[in-house]
Scaffold this motif. Structure first.
Motif, mmCIF file in Angstrom:
data_model
loop_
_atom_site.group_PDB
_atom_site.id
_atom_site.type_symbol
_atom_site.label_atom_id
_atom_site.label_comp_id
_atom_site.label_asym_id
_atom_site.label_seq_id
_atom_site.Cartn_x
_atom_site.Cartn_y
_atom_site.Cartn_z
ATOM 1 N N THR A 238 0.551 -3.195 2.659
ATOM 2 C CA THR A 238 0.448 -2.726 1.281
ATOM 3 C C THR A 238 0.109 -1.244 1.307
ATOM 4 N N PHE B 16 -2.694 -5.791 5.906
ATOM 5 C CA PHE B 16 -3.847 -6.504 5.338
ATOM 6 C C PHE B 16 -3.934 -7.941 5.811
ATOM 7 N N LEU C 7 -3.266 -10.820 -0.461
ATOM 8 C CA LEU C 7 -4.199 -9.715 -0.624
ATOM 9 C C LEU C 7 -5.415 -10.085 -1.474
ATOM 10 N N ASP D 291 -5.462 -2.740 -3.262
ATOM 11 C CA ASP D 291 -5.429 -1.998 -1.997
ATOM 12 C C ASP D 291 -6.542 -0.958 -1.944
ATOM 13 N N ARG E 50 -9.587 -2.852 -1.009
ATOM 14 C CA ARG E 50 -9.534 -3.207 0.418
ATOM 15 C C ARG E 50 -9.932 -2.023 1.286
#
Length: 413
Positions: free
Chosen positions: A185, A251, A258, A403, A406
């Motif tokens: 991602t 990821f 995700l 994202d 993350r």
């Protein structure tokens, strides 16, 4: 061994039924070391089906057909197979009695039309149907195999798993085809290619495919080996090479999602999250809470579509909106900080943008999105320009925000 799948039925061509069988069959064939080389869909016309079967039998070793084995007039597969293989339909009284007993055990009178299920092609072998009434049919001719199974997913899956895969494993001597997906991602397909092109070798036993979507890009690695251990070893070695080049964008693997990865990281770090959304209309919160157990780390969210809600609920200063607009880095910053404070969360995330199709200007076109992330360390904002329609912009904004979360949790720059 190369195979072809022929799915049969007007309903598939008309778009009235979604073909979910093909994905299941492709996965099971790979486990048995069989390459699914072709997939053909044919309507309920005998001549078309005969042509498709003839083409398939000429170009592959194994053909599987699904559908058209029922007892009614539009179920043509048995008759077509009899014509193709030059066989007669033969009545099997033992099969009829078995069908009658099954209906009797259910306390149901068997419809007379189901007697047709006891008429089967001469010389064919049968596969028991533990769920429905239509038997699977096996034809072996000139070192080629054709198997016909019902199109009903549950019936097909049982036959493929219990009967067909074990038979194929014997013929492929334990060979397997194993896939691994590297899920990325925050990076475009072309950018990935530039970073890894030196390790892509068309002569390599590991085949590489890029599978882009609005949520990210999957890299599928495929290898054929004598056994699963050898396949996994080869895939592990190649995975490490990809991690060296694009590790910060990966990821997860295979079926990892995700939102679930985000949840795992938040739980691991004992942190909580809250969201403030404008153009996504709650999609970010919905995506986060799709994961079971998300209440352990998700505090909640506010959909502040109107400016007055941004001001009254998220403490966005009116002067910020007047000076920079609702769609701006400054507003995204205040929204993220406001939701973090309002919900008492460790992390606050905001999304504000122009989803379209109207509302854009030359300075702030449709697809312009700002995402903010506030923590106890600092607040960051990022600008995105998505050239897509309204629905897609909302999805891409949601996954861009995930994202950012993350990367924050993993301390990735």
């Amino acid at each position: 061994m190369r195979a072809e799948l022929i799915t049969i039925g007007d309903e598939l061509l008309f778009g009235q039924t979604i073909d979910t069988n093909a994905a299941f069959i492709g996965e099971k064939f790979a486990e048995a070391g069989v390459e699914l080389a072709f997939h053909t869909t044919v309507g309920d016309r005998a001549d078309d089906l005969i042509g498709a079967i003839g083409l398939a039998m000429n170009r592959v070793d194994f053909v599987l057909t699904t559908g058209g084995l029922g007892p009614t007039h539009d179920d043509i597969t048995k008759k077509v197979l009899c014509k193709f293989f030059k066989r007669q339909l033969v009545f099997h009284e033992d099969i009829l009695k078995s069908l009658e007993k099954r209906y009797s055990d259910l306390g149901i009178a068997m419809p007379p039309v189901n007697q047709n299920q006891a008429l089967l092609p001469q010389g064919a072998k049968f596969i028991e149907n533990k769920i429905g009434s239509a038997l699977g049919l096996i034809f072996e001719e000139r070192d080629k195999i054709l198997i016909a199974v019902p199109g009903v997913p549950a019936e097909m899956e049982a036959m493929v798993t219990d009967s067909i895969v074990p038979m194929l494993l014997q013929k492929t001597a334990g060979q397997v085809i194993v896939h691994r997906k590297l899920r990325t991602t925050g990076i475009m397909e072309s950018a990935i290619f530039e970073k890894v092109k030196d390790i892509i070798d068309e002569k390599s036993p590991i085949k590489v495919a890029f599978l882009p979507s609005y949520k990210g890009v999957d890299i599928r690695l495929t290898v054929r080996a004598d056994n699963r251990a050898k396949a996994e070893s080869a895939l592990n070695e190649m995975t490490e090479k990809y991690k060296e080049r694009i590790g910060k964008f990966i990821f997860g693997y295979d079926n990892d999602e995700l939102p679930a990865i985000i949840g795992y990281l938040l739980n691991e770090k004992k942190l909580t999250l809250a969201v403030a959304e404008s153009c996504t209309g709650g999609l970010l919160g919905k995506t986060i809470t799709d994961i079971p157990g998300s209440s352990a780390y998700f505090k909640g969210g506010i959909i502040s579509y109107a400016n007055e809600l941004k001001i009254n609920l998220l403490s966005v200063p009116p002067i910020a909106i007047e000076a920079h607009g609702a769609v701006s880095s400054e507003t995204a910053r205040f929204m993220a900080e406001g939701i973090r404070e309002k919900c008492g969360a460790d992390i606050g995330v905001s999304i504000t943008g122009v989803a379209g199709p109207t509302g854009g200007t030359p300075e702030k076109p449709v697809g312009l999105v700002y995402i903010g992330l506030a923590s106890d360390k600092n607040t960051i904002t990022k600008e995105f320009r998505f050239k897509s329609n309204r629905a897609t912009t909302r999805v891409r904004s949601t996954y861009a925000a995930l994202d950012m979360i993350r990367k924050h949790l993993l301390e990735i720059e």
